[in-house]
Design a protein around this motif. Structure first.
Motif, PDB file in Angstrom:
ATOM      1  N   TYR A  20      -0.869   3.798  -3.738  1.00 18.73           N
ATOM      2  CA  TYR A  20      -0.114   4.352  -2.619  1.00 18.73           C
ATOM      3  C   TYR A  20      -0.737   5.687  -2.222  1.00 18.73           C
ATOM      4  CZ  TYR A  20       3.371   0.875  -3.954  1.00 18.73           C
ATOM      5  OH  TYR A  20       3.996  -0.308  -4.260  1.00 18.73           O
ATOM      6  N   ALA A  21      -0.490   6.107  -0.987  1.00 23.65           N
ATOM      7  CA  ALA A  21      -0.994   7.384  -0.507  1.00 23.65           C
ATOM      8  C   ALA A  21       0.175   8.224  -0.010  1.00 23.65           C
ATOM      9  CB  ALA A  21      -2.016   7.178   0.605  1.00 23.65           C
ATOM     10  N   TYR A  22       0.388   9.359  -0.642  1.00 25.02           N
ATOM     11  CA  TYR A  22       1.482  10.249  -0.234  1.00 25.02           C
ATOM     12  C   TYR A  22       1.324  11.592  -0.942  1.00 25.02           C
ATOM     13  CZ  TYR A  22       3.416   8.927  -4.818  1.00 25.02           C
ATOM     14  OH  TYR A  22       3.587   8.697  -6.164  1.00 25.02           O
ATOM     15  N   HIS A  41      -1.976  11.176  -5.105  1.00 29.28           N
ATOM     16  CA  HIS A  41      -1.945   9.772  -4.677  1.00 29.28           C
ATOM     17  C   HIS A  41      -2.549   9.654  -3.273  1.00 29.28           C
ATOM     18  CE1 HIS A  41       0.620   8.292  -8.021  1.00 29.28           C
ATOM     19  NE2 HIS A  41       0.889   9.580  -8.087  1.00 29.28           N
ATOM     20  N   ALA A  56      -4.081   4.228  -0.594  1.00 31.23           N
ATOM     21  CA  ALA A  56      -3.082   3.290  -0.071  1.00 31.23           C
ATOM     22  C   ALA A  56      -3.459   1.841  -0.327  1.00 31.23           C
ATOM     23  CB  ALA A  56      -2.898   3.511   1.431  1.00 31.23           C
ATOM     24  N   GLU A  57      -4.749   1.561  -0.502  1.00 31.26           N
ATOM     25  CA  GLU A  57      -5.193   0.184  -0.716  1.00 31.26           C
ATOM     26  C   GLU A  57      -4.963  -0.264  -2.152  1.00 31.26           C
ATOM     27  OE1 GLU A  57      -9.267  -2.532  -0.415  1.00 31.26           O
ATOM     28  OE2 GLU A  57      -9.188  -0.565   0.538  1.00 31.26           O
TER      29      GLU A  57
END
Length: 336
Positions: free
Chosen positions: A287-289, A280, A283-284
């Motif tokens: 999500y980013a994680y 992932h 983020a746009e």
């Protein structure tokens, strides 16, 4: 000149048709997509040593974070929270329960801090002491009336388009697709066929035992929390053996909780297997994680193990043209 124009038109038309017919059109033409296509070609070509007979083409997919989002909360936990809010007026005895108070006050930090114990409390309040038919109806009602707070789409519209295409692509090539998830088996079975084309009998998840009884109208199964089995990490290969009865040839996940399933698949002694992890990074669009997920889906060990095992790591931002299908995920005002 006319002949040249006609030839150019035919070539461009053929190119357009080929692009439109691409079964993985939501994927960019990167190494991730190429690795999928190459493995499928090798597995389905009878003239190659990597050929896998159709009766052995069992592939397994995690659900949360692999086929649909698990941030900021898993969909099932959001369902449990919404159900507590809906049912609380009918249960004044809940008012002194700290986890219920946290839910009613939208104190998600306290809910998250309660960990597995808190989750089990919420599940006991919302997933037990009802018939299986009533539970299925509650899930269906929730899916049809609630929308994701960020994207404004119904939860059953939020399957990742690239992964849904991948499921179709594999089935078109003779593979049998299964879900193997930490999510509740009864919860996922309500919507898996509509969302992914995966029938209920090919959904494996966490479960507890139901109780059978005779009634004036016939028979019923009533959900309980007895014998709870959490289908995550090392429990996934156990569940695969129990429900499938054979080792898969490909596994798709997104977190360290999927590693045991992927290791079990990779150790298949008979066939060249395939492993894929969704990272992932967007983020746009989503999500980013990885090491610090909002709630669940930690991916640290898996990134290093992927290099060692030769698994494909999908960079969501770089490898996917779209995340959600723009034709199905139509934002509206959330109905909560």
């Amino acid at each position: 000149m006319k002949h040249k124009l006609l030839l150019t038109t035919l070539i461009l038309g053929a190119m357009g048709t080929a692009h439109a017919a691409d079964p993985l059109s939501a994927w960019k033409d990167t190494a991730a997509k190429q690795s999928i296509e190459q493995w499928v070609q090798n597995a389905t070509n009878q003239d190659r040593s990597t050929y896998i007979p159709p009766q052995k083409r069992y592939v397994v997919f995690d659900n949360d974070g692999t086929l649909w989002p698990e941030a900021p909360l898993t969909f099932q936990l959001q369902f449990a929270i919404d159900e507590v809010k809906r049912l609380a007026p009918e249960h004044p005895e809940w008012k002194n329960d700290p986890i219920v108070s946290a839910v009613l006050n939208n104190d998600l930090k306290t809910v998250a801090a309660a960990g597995e114990k808190g989750l089990m409390q919420l599940l006991e309040l919302t997933h037990s002491n009802i018939t299986t038919e009533e539970f299925d109806q509650r899930v269906a009602n929730w899916v049809g009336s609630h929308r994701d707070n960020r994207f404004g789409c119904r939860y059953d519209q939020m399957g990742y388009q690239p992964m849904r295409q991948l499921l179709d692509y594999l089935r078109e090539n003779g593979f049998k697709t299964w879900i193997v998830s930490g999510g509740g088996i009864d919860f996922m079975r309500v919507i898996a066929e509509k969302m992914y084309g995966i029938p209920p009998e090919q959904v494996i998840g966490s479960f507890s035992l139901s109780e059978f009884s005779l009634t004036d109208n016939g028979t019923q199964l009533r959900k309980t929390m007895k014998g709870a089995f959490y289908d995550d990490a090392a429990a996934k290969p156990v569940a695969i053996h129990l429900f499938m009865g054979q080792r898969p040839v490909a596994a798709f996940g997104n977190s360290d909780g999927d590693l045991a399933m992927m290791q079990y698949t990779a150790a298949n002694p008979d066939y060249k297997t395939f492993g894929l992890l969704v990272h992932h990074t967007d983020a746009e669009r989503e999500y980013a994680y990885d090491s610090h997920p909002p709630a669940s889906g930690k991916l640290v060990e898996g990134l290093s193990m992927a290099k060692e095992k030769g698994w494909t790591v999908v960079d969501m931002k770089q490898d996917w043209r779209t995340v959600f299908d723009p034709k199905s995920c139509v934002p509206e005002s959330p109905k909560q």
